[in-house]
Design a protein around this motif. Structure first.
Motif, mmCIF file in Angstrom:
data_model
loop_
_atom_site.group_PDB
_atom_site.id
_atom_site.type_symbol
_atom_site.label_atom_id
_atom_site.label_comp_id
_atom_site.label_asym_id
_atom_site.label_seq_id
_atom_site.Cartn_x
_atom_site.Cartn_y
_atom_site.Cartn_z
ATOM 1 N N PHE A 78 0.812 -1.207 0.000
ATOM 2 C CA PHE A 78 0.000 0.000 0.000
ATOM 3 C C PHE A 78 0.855 1.270 0.000
ATOM 4 O O PHE A 78 0.379 2.337 -0.378
ATOM 5 N N GLU A 79 2.103 1.156 0.436
ATOM 6 C CA GLU A 79 2.999 2.313 0.385
ATOM 7 C C GLU A 79 3.224 2.740 -1.065
ATOM 8 O O GLU A 79 3.286 3.937 -1.370
ATOM 9 N N ILE A 80 3.370 1.770 -1.957
ATOM 10 C CA ILE A 80 3.548 2.082 -3.381
ATOM 11 C C ILE A 80 2.290 2.748 -3.929
ATOM 12 O O ILE A 80 2.365 3.727 -4.688
ATOM 13 N N LEU A 81 1.112 2.228 -3.525
ATOM 14 C CA LEU A 81 -0.141 2.825 -3.990
ATOM 15 C C LEU A 81 -0.278 4.271 -3.503
ATOM 16 O O LEU A 81 -0.696 5.150 -4.273
ATOM 17 N N TRP A 82 0.056 4.520 -2.242
ATOM 18 C CA TRP A 82 -0.014 5.888 -1.724
ATOM 19 C C TRP A 82 0.987 6.784 -2.444
ATOM 20 O O TRP A 82 0.702 7.956 -2.707
ATOM 21 N N GLY A 83 2.143 6.240 -2.760
ATOM 22 C CA GLY A 83 3.120 7.008 -3.538
ATOM 23 C C GLY A 83 2.591 7.359 -4.911
ATOM 24 O O GLY A 83 2.792 8.474 -5.410
ATOM 25 N N PHE A 84 1.884 6.407 -5.532
ATOM 26 C CA PHE A 84 1.279 6.655 -6.840
ATOM 27 C C PHE A 84 0.218 7.736 -6.746
ATOM 28 O O PHE A 84 0.129 8.616 -7.616
ATOM 29 N N VAL A 85 -0.618 7.670 -5.705
ATOM 30 C CA VAL A 85 -1.667 8.674 -5.507
ATOM 31 C C VAL A 85 -1.052 10.061 -5.351
ATOM 32 O O VAL A 85 -1.506 11.039 -5.965
ATOM 33 N N LEU B 282 13.652 1.704 -16.750
ATOM 34 C CA LEU B 282 14.758 2.589 -17.103
ATOM 35 C C LEU B 282 14.293 3.632 -18.113
ATOM 36 O O LEU B 282 14.610 4.827 -17.985
ATOM 37 N N PHE B 283 13.534 3.195 -19.105
ATOM 38 C CA PHE B 283 12.958 4.130 -20.070
ATOM 39 C C PHE B 283 12.080 5.158 -19.361
ATOM 40 O O PHE B 283 12.130 6.351 -19.662
ATOM 41 N N GLY B 284 11.271 4.686 -18.415
ATOM 42 C CA GLY B 284 10.387 5.585 -17.682
ATOM 43 C C GLY B 284 11.155 6.651 -16.935
ATOM 44 O O GLY B 284 10.798 7.837 -16.964
ATOM 45 N N ALA B 285 12.224 6.247 -16.265
ATOM 46 C CA ALA B 285 13.035 7.211 -15.514
ATOM 47 C C ALA B 285 13.659 8.241 -16.449
ATOM 48 O O ALA B 285 13.625 9.450 -16.184
ATOM 49 N N LEU B 286 14.231 7.776 -17.551
ATOM 50 C CA LEU B 286 14.877 8.689 -18.495
ATOM 51 C C LEU B 286 13.858 9.640 -19.130
ATOM 52 O O LEU B 286 14.152 10.824 -19.346
ATOM 53 N N TYR B 287 12.657 9.138 -19.402
ATOM 54 C CA TYR B 287 11.626 9.989 -19.993
ATOM 55 C C TYR B 287 11.186 11.074 -19.012
ATOM 56 O O TYR B 287 10.979 12.227 -19.397
ATOM 57 N N LEU B 288 11.066 10.722 -17.744
ATOM 58 C CA LEU B 288 10.681 11.719 -16.745
ATOM 59 C C LEU B 288 11.778 12.754 -16.548
ATOM 60 O O LEU B 288 11.506 13.941 -16.346
ATOM 61 N N PHE C 135 5.312 6.010 -16.638
ATOM 62 C CA PHE C 135 4.902 6.277 -15.258
ATOM 63 C C PHE C 135 4.376 5.040 -14.524
ATOM 64 O O PHE C 135 4.770 4.758 -13.387
ATOM 65 N N PHE C 136 3.508 4.277 -15.153
ATOM 66 C CA PHE C 136 2.786 3.219 -14.451
ATOM 67 C C PHE C 136 3.632 2.012 -14.024
ATOM 68 O O PHE C 136 3.456 1.515 -12.912
ATOM 69 N N PRO C 137 4.513 1.475 -14.895
ATOM 70 C CA PRO C 137 5.190 0.221 -14.532
ATOM 71 C C PRO C 137 5.977 0.274 -13.229
ATOM 72 O O PRO C 137 6.100 -0.747 -12.545
ATOM 73 N N GLY C 138 6.496 1.427 -12.869
ATOM 74 C CA GLY C 138 7.265 1.525 -11.630
ATOM 75 C C GLY C 138 6.422 1.470 -10.377
ATOM 76 O O GLY C 138 6.957 1.402 -9.270
ATOM 77 N N PHE C 139 5.088 1.477 -10.530
ATOM 78 C CA PHE C 139 4.206 1.478 -9.368
ATOM 79 C C PHE C 139 3.366 0.198 -9.270
ATOM 80 O O PHE C 139 2.337 0.194 -8.592
ATOM 81 N N LEU C 140 3.781 -0.860 -9.942
ATOM 82 C CA LEU C 140 3.116 -2.150 -9.743
ATOM 83 C C LEU C 140 3.313 -2.558 -8.284
ATOM 84 O O LEU C 140 4.420 -2.504 -7.760
ATOM 85 N N PHE C 141 2.218 -2.982 -7.637
ATOM 86 C CA PHE C 141 2.221 -3.028 -6.175
ATOM 87 C C PHE C 141 1.948 -4.404 -5.577
ATOM 88 O O PHE C 141 1.852 -4.531 -4.354
ATOM 89 N N SER C 142 1.810 -5.428 -6.407
ATOM 90 C CA SER C 142 1.451 -6.743 -5.872
ATOM 91 C C SER C 142 2.165 -7.862 -6.614
ATOM 92 O O SER C 142 2.337 -7.794 -7.833
ATOM 93 N N ASN C 143 2.554 -8.883 -5.857
ATOM 94 C CA ASN C 143 3.139 -10.075 -6.456
ATOM 95 C C ASN C 143 2.086 -11.140 -6.731
ATOM 96 O O ASN C 143 2.399 -12.197 -7.278
ATOM 97 N N ILE D 123 10.179 11.477 -9.213
ATOM 98 C CA ILE D 123 9.548 10.247 -9.687
ATOM 99 C C ILE D 123 10.526 9.449 -10.546
ATOM 100 O O ILE D 123 10.602 8.220 -10.463
ATOM 101 N N GLY D 124 11.305 10.152 -11.373
ATOM 102 C CA GLY D 124 12.305 9.484 -12.194
ATOM 103 C C GLY D 124 13.339 8.749 -11.352
ATOM 104 O O GLY D 124 13.713 7.610 -11.658
#
Length: 208
Positions: free
Chosen positions: A3-10, A77-83, A133-141, A199-200
């Motif tokens: 849930f920490e990842i979800l709150w970070g996403f929010v 990595l692409f997401g970070a560089l794009y941000l 943006f989205f892939p870095g915030f996947l929150f469940s295994n 975020i990056g």
């Protein structure tokens, strides 16, 4: 579930929705020119378009990750560089906020909804941003990747809708404040740079 990842996403989504950009500036100008209801119609159109991008992301990226899990690192990595690139673009841009509200003809609320929807769906930059943006915030295994992307997409849409709607409702006050405080756009510009960079860095340093 983390849930920490979800709150970070929010928090990240809310920060991005508040800062001046093409979408919320468009909502603001439509509200100033035509009224709150027209700004809300524009907001509804823009947010509806996000469902299309979420679907493309959910099925496209999920399939890629299932075929080769190592590609997940490449995507982040692409997401970070794009941000970082977006932060650089903001740094290079003018801090002024243009509120040009002249309209040749007043559109109906349905026309503004449709225009907002098409603006979002046909903008490839939105797809690229979602991919970054989205892939870095996947929150469940345990939950499927597709379902997680849809949950993130719904959160993104709800938060953005609430903030854009607030902008539409308070358009007059926001416009007056910006006119009375010419340094406000400069502050928002640097805050936006910090958010994109933060975020990056999170995407670059996080792992799954």
């Amino acid at each position: 579930m983390n849930f920490e990842i979800l709150w970070g996403f929010v928090l990240a989504t809310a920060s991005l929705a508040i800062f001046p950009g093409p979408d919320n500036i468009y909502v603001l100008t439509q509200s100033i020119a035509n009224g709150k209801k027209y700004g809300l119609a524009t907001t509804a159109g823009l947010i509806s378009g996000c469902l299309v991008h979420t679907t493309l992301l959910a099925f496209g990226v999920s399939a890629i990750i299932s075929l080769n899990p190592y590609l997940f690192f490449v995507i982040k990595l692409f997401g970070a560089l794009y941000l970082f690139y977006l932060a650089f673009r903001v740094w290079r841009s003018d801090a002024k906020i243009s509120l040009e509200t002249t309209n040749k003809s007043k559109k109906t609320r349905w026309q503004l909804y449709r225009q907002g929807f098409l603006m979002n769906v046909l903008n490839p930059k939105v797809t690229i941003f979602f991919l970054a943006f989205f892939p870095g915030f996947l929150f469940s295994n345990f939950l499927s990747t597709t379902l997680q992307f849809y949950i993130l997409g719904m959160l993104f849409m709800v938060i953005s809708f609430l903030i854009f709607s607030a902008i539409a409702i308070m358009a007059g006050g926001i416009s007056e404040y910006l006119q009375q405080h010419p340094n406000a756009p400069v502050f928002l510009k640097w805050l936006q740079i910090l958010v994109f960079t933060g975020i990056g860095l999170y995407l670059l340093l996080s792992y799954k």
